[in-house]
Design an enzyme around this catalytic site. Structure first.
Site: not given
Ligand code: 3PG
Ligand code: MG
Length: 398
Positions: A199, A356, A379
């Site tokens: 996306k 990802g 993230g």
């Molecule tokens: C992740 O798995 O991307 C990190 O450990 C951060 O986890 P969160 O997105 O729950 O803050």
């Molecule tokens: Mg995450």
């Protein structure tokens, strides 16, 4: 590059209580950890500190318990996994602050490794409550952060602690920051970015930042359809966010203004079903049948993408070019990944990838080890590509 204090700045660690923030947020399926990469990444820092006689106290979150004790999100079972990876005893304490944590820390001897329970079991973790950070700090003399992948969170154990204790970057954090600086911070040009995935909507900020910073932006995956459709091309039943046509056009214009070449697919592999081995054909993008969907970019596009990789001195990659999890729609991703890996091995390319699906895509292509750096961050890697400040890193800067 901005300076960070690292383990090299720490002498005399023997007997020191080191609060080491790690990311143990590993994937679990049916109660079993399915991928220990993140544990393996922090192992060198843990073992270096322990080897130097520090008392290593691991702080980590697991899942999103939202400030409550959720037994299924306990780190207790992860302690065994860490123990296996380190091949070293790992003690566990059922709370990360207060009497339980304090007693466990007091019982440590030099070189010991102790994992404290999920920091997110306390509300003060995510709200970055200074009192909670102070309660964590009571158990340490030094704070080391080795969790780049949680650095986009301004939480007590990632940001707050640095206001209470002298703060240092661990070895993984150090490697990550160095790689990211090479990738986008201060890269050797030309820089090419490959952005794929489903996306546009999740990557608008990222695309807008990249067009200003790279010489060519290759767009693949489902999101390429949104750009093609915005140019008036009929993408049939392909995944496409038609409502983002004006955003796509805006990004195209911004790329033009910045002198960034926007590389869209010119051909694609189309099918009528989303499944491995589905009947497929290769067509130019202006000839996608109305009842078909593009599941991979085609051979002419791969050739153009690989030519850009050849031209590049630096490559930043996020997101697959096609539906790599269902062959044969993995062809473009595999080809570009292998080409980038070869150029890297020949010393001709700095290649940085992350976020990802990207790591699984590179693993699928068998080349994750051959890139200059592959980040396990999701993230945090995206926010870095978006040019956003990462609180867990800013606080380490000297
Ligand atoms: C992740 O798995 O991307 C990190 O450990 C951060 O986890 P969160 O997105 O729950 O803050
Ligand atoms: Mg995450």
């Amino acid at each position: 590059m901005t300076a960070f204090k690292t383990l090299d700045d720490l002498t005399n660690l023997a007997g020191k209580r080191v609060l080491l923030r790690v990311d143990l947020n590993v994937p679990v399926k049916d109660g079993k950890v399915t991928d220990t990469t993140r544990v393996e990444r922090v192992a060198p820092t843990i073992m270096e500190l322990s080897g130097k006689g520090a008392r290593v106290i691991l702080l980590a979150h697991f899942g999103r318990p939202k400030g409550k004790v959720v037994p299924s999100m306990s780190l207790e079972s992860i302690a065994g996994v860490v123990e296996n990876v380190l091949d070293h005893r790992v003690h566990f304490a059922a709370d990360c602050i207060g009497e339980i944590a304090g007693k466990a820390v007091d019982a440590m001897v030099d070189g010991d490794i102790l994992l404290l329970e999920n920091t997110r079991f306390h509300e003060g973790e995510e709200s970055n409550d200074p009192d909670f950070a102070a309660a964590l700090a009571r158990n340490g003399d030094i704070f080391v952060n080795d969790a780049f992948s949680a650095a986009h969170r301004a939480h007590a154990s990632t940001e707050g602690l640095a206001h209470h204790l002298p703060a240092y970057a661990g070895r993984t954090m150090q490697a990550e920051l160095t790689a990211l600086e090479q990738g986008l911070g201060n890269p050797v040009r030309p820089v090419v970015a490959i952005v794929g995935g489903a996306k546009v909507s999740t990557k608008i900020d990222l695309l807008k930042n990249l067009v200003k910073r790279v010489d060519a932006l290759v767009i693949g995956g489902g999101m390429a359809n949104t750009f093609l459709a915005a140019r008036g091309i009929n993408v049939g039943k392909s995944l496409c966010e038609h409502d983002l046509a004006s955003t796509a056009r805006e990004i195209e214009t911004e790329a033009k203004v910045a002198g960034c070449a926007l590389v869209l697919p010119v051909d694609g592999v189309v099918a009528r079903e989303f499944k491995a081995g589905a009947d497929n054909e290769t067509v130019d993008v202006d000839a996608i049948p109305a009842d078909a969907m593009m599941l991979d970019v085609g051979p002419k596009s791969i050739e153009a993408i690989n030519a850009w990789i050849t031209k590049a001195d630096t490559l930043v990659w996020n997101g697959p070019l096609g539906a790599f999890e269902i062959p044969p729609f993995d062809a473009a991703t595999v080809s570009a990944a292998q080409h980038a890996a070869r150029r890297t091995e020949e010393g001709l390319l700095v290649s940085v990838a992350g976020g990802g699906d990207t790591v699984s895509a590179l693993n699928h292509a068998g080349v994750a080890e051959d890139f200059t750096y592959v980040s396990t961050a999701g993230g945090a890697f995206l926010e870095w590509m978006e040019g956003k400040p990462l609180p867990g890193i800013d606080v380490l800067k000297v």
